[in-house]
Design an enzyme around this catalytic site. Structure first.
Site, PDB file in Angstrom:
ATOM      1  CE  LYS A  59      -4.359  -1.599   0.468  1.00 11.27           C
ATOM      2  NZ  LYS A  59      -5.499  -1.179  -0.376  1.00 11.27           N
ATOM      3  CB  SER A  84      -9.508  -2.917   6.828  1.00 15.31           C
ATOM      4  OG  SER A  84      -8.612  -3.315   5.821  1.00 15.31           O
TER       5      SER A  84
END
Lengths: 329, 329
Positions: A59, A84
């Protein structure tokens, strides 16, 4: 990019630009292989270890590309996201590098180690309920109050472009790959990987791996339109999001198929990553290995010619106790 | 090599020859780094991940060099060793590659996953008691019966030369290292690493890391002669052996100091390897990180100028349940 008449929210150029923008800040992650796992799968497997990326997941590629793309007067007000966990930590770290605030809306059911990463990197945690609706509405409120820029976890061209840099590295490290298997959730990772890989090597096969309990991508591909689910049920906490309007066209056109696997296969794959590869991989990260070892893949005549398979181990943020408990079930 | 008037059982030439001999068969292991661990230690740390080596530990370098060095008529009768596990698995794998038998004497207290590795690679397991005396006498008996060649886990020039190939890779990957920290047990690993590293970069500092409960190397360095212990007591199952007559002169002359750490520091380092680096590292493998984080190292003025430190994560064979249990103690 659509405004410029281009087909998708990202393309090979935007991915190469992303690589120039972020290469000083990211880890060029290593590729591991194991003869034991090759024997088990009957193929040659190459594991791109994004679990070793900063923040413990791929990410950071997209997040750093997004943050470094902002104009100075946009950037100064900070960035907001709901996630999340792994995108949240990555955005916090990217914001910290640029010296701007990161406001992170986190659902209450996020894994502890992922929340700790957000805090470690200086992100400001704002809790929401676990539903996508609650996540989005809390994020909207924060946006209004701060004037910060929303950086969506996947439905964003800058994010897709950042994740696509994985393929640039992977195909340089292992040029002979004929297939890449990538976890699918919101589709940011696989969109970037597919765009870059098929630009470099048009014949390469891109397969998505998805939990049966969150199989919106498989259903969407079958239906030819975005399908969302009323609920998801999978151990893979990073794979519960649904495709977005920017990722869907890329997934529709460039992803060759979706392989669905059961949670028990994901857990077995995590165990193999630990015991054989010696790598901590979270459930979402291990799903690519689960896919190549699944009967659905092994016995499917369509994939018999996938011989040299790249697998993206997308992240490694898993509490050790959770890992151990899941092995004993 | 002593017969040729050379000082030690291995040297820079024998290490470079080993690299040529084994490079097609071993993994060139990656180097990882972490800003979090850099902050914690106050230094720049570079982790050479031998846990990703074939067999899960650096031992395959020495074992493959030894096996590939054998004449055909020697090799055909097979190889024998006694080992707590990693050398055993490595020798089994090396023998398998050459198609010759490996007879492995294993003490009854060896970790389960290490024994499984021996079996996986086709080694023939012969059990002994846990003492070094029992290990050696059972091995002698097997030698007599089979006519196979003994490949000692560390007190052997071919083994030392193979392990030394780590430094050739490491200093190519990270030329700026000023210090390398290496676990010490029998001394095969650190002897090879020190010989090669100081040949390439004479000013480089080589530090050994040793558990307090098996501190024969620290005692030997202090006394100026080999000291052995009546018993050892440490969680680091791979670090319970004592220096040999071939490794001691190298350790005496080329290892700058020995840092001793407590078991609880080793366990904390294993936890950091898992949580931050995302790497499965066994206790013996994590001891280098434990050493740089120890007060004994951090506060010692002699090591203040060790700024760019290479740490050899020597192996990753640790049962997950054992890892988890040790964290909860």
């Amino acid at each position: 990019m659509e405004a410029n008449g281009e087909k998708y929210a990202a393309n090979f150029s935007s991915i190469k630009e992303a690589q120039k923008r972020i290469s000083l800040y990211i880890h060029k992650t290593p590729v591991l292989s194991s003869e034991t796992l090759n024997s088990m799968s009957g193929r040659s497997l190459f594991f791109k270890c994004e679990c070793f990326q900063k923040g413990g997941a791929f990410k950071f590629r997209g997040a750093s590309n997004a943050v470094l793309s902002l104009d100075e007067d946009q950037a100064i007000k900070g960035v907001v996201t709901h996630s999340s966990g792994n995108h949240a930590a990555a955005l916090s770290l990217a914001a910290k590098l640029r010296g701007i605030p990161a406001y992170i809306v986190i659902p209450k059911n996020a894994p502890k180690c992922k929340v700790e990463n957000v805090v470690r990197y200086g992100g400001q945690v704002i809790w929401s309920e676990a539903t996508m609706h609650s996540r989005e509405s809390v994020a909207s409120k924060v946006l209004e109050e701060t004037g910060a820029v929303l950086v969506h976890p996947y439905n964003d061209g800058r994010i897709i472009s950042g994740q696509g840099t994985i393929s640039l590295e992977f195909l340089e490290q292992v040029p002979l790959l004929d297939t890449i298997i990538v976890p699918i959730s919101g589709g940011g990772l696989i969109s970037g990987v597919a765009l870059a890989a098929k630009s470099i090597k048009p014949a390469i096969r891109i397969l998505a791996a998805e939990p049966i309990g969150a199989n919106d991508a498989a259903q969407s591909k079958a239906a030819g339109r975005i399908i969302t689910l009323l609920e998801t049920n999978t151990v893979a906490d990073g794979l519960r999001a649904f495709l977005g309007d920017l990722t869907w066209p890329i997934v529709r056109d460039l992803v060759d198929d979706v392989i669905t696997v059961e949670d028990k296969e994901i857990i077995e794959a995590m165990k193999l990553c630990y015991e054989i590869l010696k790598v901590a991989v979270e459930p979402s990260g291990a799903i690519g290995l689960a896919a190549v070892l699944s009967d659905g893949f092994r016995k499917n005549p369509a994939w018999q010619d996938s011989k040299k398979i790249g697998i993206v181990l997308s992240g490694g943020n898993v509490d050790l106790g959770v890992l151990w408990d899941s092995f004993r079930k």
